[in-house]
Design an enzyme around this catalytic site. Structure first.
Site, short mmCIF file in Angstrom:
data_model
loop_
_atom_site.label_atom_id
_atom_site.label_comp_id
_atom_site.label_asym_id
_atom_site.label_seq_id
_atom_site.Cartn_x
_atom_site.Cartn_y
_atom_site.Cartn_z
N LYS A 45 0.81 -1.22 0.00
CA LYS A 45 0.00 0.00 0.00
C LYS A 45 0.85 1.28 0.00
O LYS A 45 2.06 1.24 0.27
CB LYS A 45 -0.92 -0.02 1.22
CG LYS A 45 -1.99 -1.12 1.18
CD LYS A 45 -2.96 -0.93 2.33
CE LYS A 45 -4.07 -1.97 2.31
NZ LYS A 45 -5.06 -1.72 3.36
N TYR A 105 -12.73 -2.06 -3.64
CA TYR A 105 -13.17 -2.20 -2.25
C TYR A 105 -14.69 -2.08 -2.10
O TYR A 105 -15.17 -1.76 -1.01
CB TYR A 105 -12.49 -1.14 -1.38
CG TYR A 105 -11.05 -1.47 -1.00
CD1 TYR A 105 -10.76 -2.57 -0.18
CD2 TYR A 105 -9.98 -0.69 -1.41
CE1 TYR A 105 -9.46 -2.88 0.19
CE2 TYR A 105 -8.67 -0.98 -1.04
CZ TYR A 105 -8.43 -2.08 -0.24
OH TYR A 105 -7.14 -2.38 0.13
N GLU A 150 -9.62 -10.51 -7.58
CA GLU A 150 -8.66 -9.42 -7.39
C GLU A 150 -7.50 -9.51 -8.39
O GLU A 150 -7.03 -8.48 -8.90
CB GLU A 150 -8.15 -9.43 -5.95
CG GLU A 150 -9.26 -9.07 -4.97
CD GLU A 150 -8.88 -9.21 -3.50
OE1 GLU A 150 -9.74 -8.92 -2.66
OE2 GLU A 150 -7.73 -9.62 -3.20
N ASN A 180 -2.12 0.12 6.53
CA ASN A 180 -1.59 -1.08 7.18
C ASN A 180 -0.68 -1.89 6.25
O ASN A 180 -0.60 -3.10 6.34
CB ASN A 180 -2.73 -1.94 7.75
CG ASN A 180 -3.71 -2.40 6.71
OD1 ASN A 180 -3.64 -1.99 5.56
ND2 ASN A 180 -4.62 -3.28 7.09
N HIS A 223 -2.31 -5.42 1.54
CA HIS A 223 -3.62 -6.07 1.41
C HIS A 223 -3.35 -7.46 0.86
O HIS A 223 -2.44 -7.64 0.05
CB HIS A 223 -4.52 -5.31 0.42
CG HIS A 223 -5.68 -6.13 -0.04
ND1 HIS A 223 -6.84 -6.24 0.69
CD2 HIS A 223 -5.84 -6.94 -1.13
CE1 HIS A 223 -7.67 -7.06 0.05
NE2 HIS A 223 -7.09 -7.49 -1.05
P1 CMP Z 1 -7.49 -4.41 3.52
O1 CMP Z 1 -6.99 -5.81 3.63
O2 CMP Z 1 -6.89 -3.58 2.43
O3 CMP Z 1 -9.07 -4.45 3.32
C1 CMP Z 1 -9.90 -3.37 3.70
C2 CMP Z 1 -9.14 -2.31 4.41
O4 CMP Z 1 -9.89 -1.36 5.10
C3 CMP Z 1 -8.29 -2.94 5.49
O5 CMP Z 1 -7.24 -3.69 4.89
C4 CMP Z 1 -7.86 -1.72 6.28
O6 CMP Z 1 -6.66 -1.17 5.81
C5 CMP Z 1 -8.97 -0.70 5.98
N1 CMP Z 1 -9.65 -0.20 7.17
C6 CMP Z 1 -9.73 1.09 7.51
N2 CMP Z 1 -10.42 1.23 8.65
C7 CMP Z 1 -10.80 -0.01 9.03
C8 CMP Z 1 -11.56 -0.52 10.11
N3 CMP Z 1 -12.07 0.27 11.06
N4 CMP Z 1 -11.74 -1.86 10.20
C9 CMP Z 1 -11.24 -2.68 9.23
N5 CMP Z 1 -10.52 -2.24 8.16
C10 CMP Z 1 -10.30 -0.92 8.07
#
Ligand code: CMP
Length: 145
Positions: A11, A51, A131, A117, A120
């Site tokens: 990311k 998403y 995906e 984070n 993904h």
């Molecule tokens: P990802 O695996 O990219 O899939 C959805 C993303 O939403 C997740 O990782 C997080 O980076 C993001 N995200 C942001 N806020 C939240 C939240 N409160 N709970 C879960 N995912 C979140």
């Protein structure tokens, strides 16, 4: 367990920190071969569609803003049990809950924004297929020995 393919994103936060090589190294050192890889700048339409399952969640707007805020690296990883292995290497979605030694623990603390984070990864076979084809044509996937 047969060889599987999974989809992964390094990311914008990880690209900005200059740790994309270290993250790719985690995959390669743990039996996941990179069979497709490109750096992209995601458009708003792409991020919203990718998403879409989260569109009713309160964090959707922030997530889309974040994913379009800078370049990211999309890739396809291949290996034994690749989907689960990748998820183990990533650690918990919230880096505060991720085990030491996982990507999210090692590259995301302290956490400012849960969207930031680092990675993904697909959460199952159906998601992986969707995906992968969202970002790659079949002729962009290579065969590795
Ligand atoms: P990802 O695996 O990219 O899939 C959805 C993303 O939403 C997740 O990782 C997080 O980076 C993001 N995200 C942001 N806020 C939240 C939240 N409160 N709970 C879960 N995912 C979140």
């Amino acid at each position: 367990m047969a060889t599987q393919r999974t989809f992964s994103i390094i990311k914008p936060d990880a690209v900005k920190k200059g740790v994309l090589g270290q993250i790719a190294d985690r995959f390669e050192q743990n039996g996941l071969k990179i069979v497709a890889m490109k750096m992209i700048q995601m458009s708003q339409a792409q991020a919203e569609e990718f998403y879409a399952e989260h569109k009713e969640r309160p964090f959707f707007g922030e997530l889309v803003d974040f994913m379009t805020s800078g370049p990211c690296v999309v890739q396809v990883l291949e290996g034994e049990n690749a989907i689960l292995k990748n998820r183990e290497l990533m650690g918990a979605t919230n880096p505060n809950n991720a085990d030491a030694g996982t990507i999210r623990h090692d590259f995301c603390l302290p956490v400012e924004d849960l969207s930031a984070n680092a990675v993904h990864g697909s959460d199952g076979e159906e998601a992986a297929a969707r995906e992968i084809s969202f970002f790659f044509n079949s002729d962009e996937l290579v065969t590795r020995v």
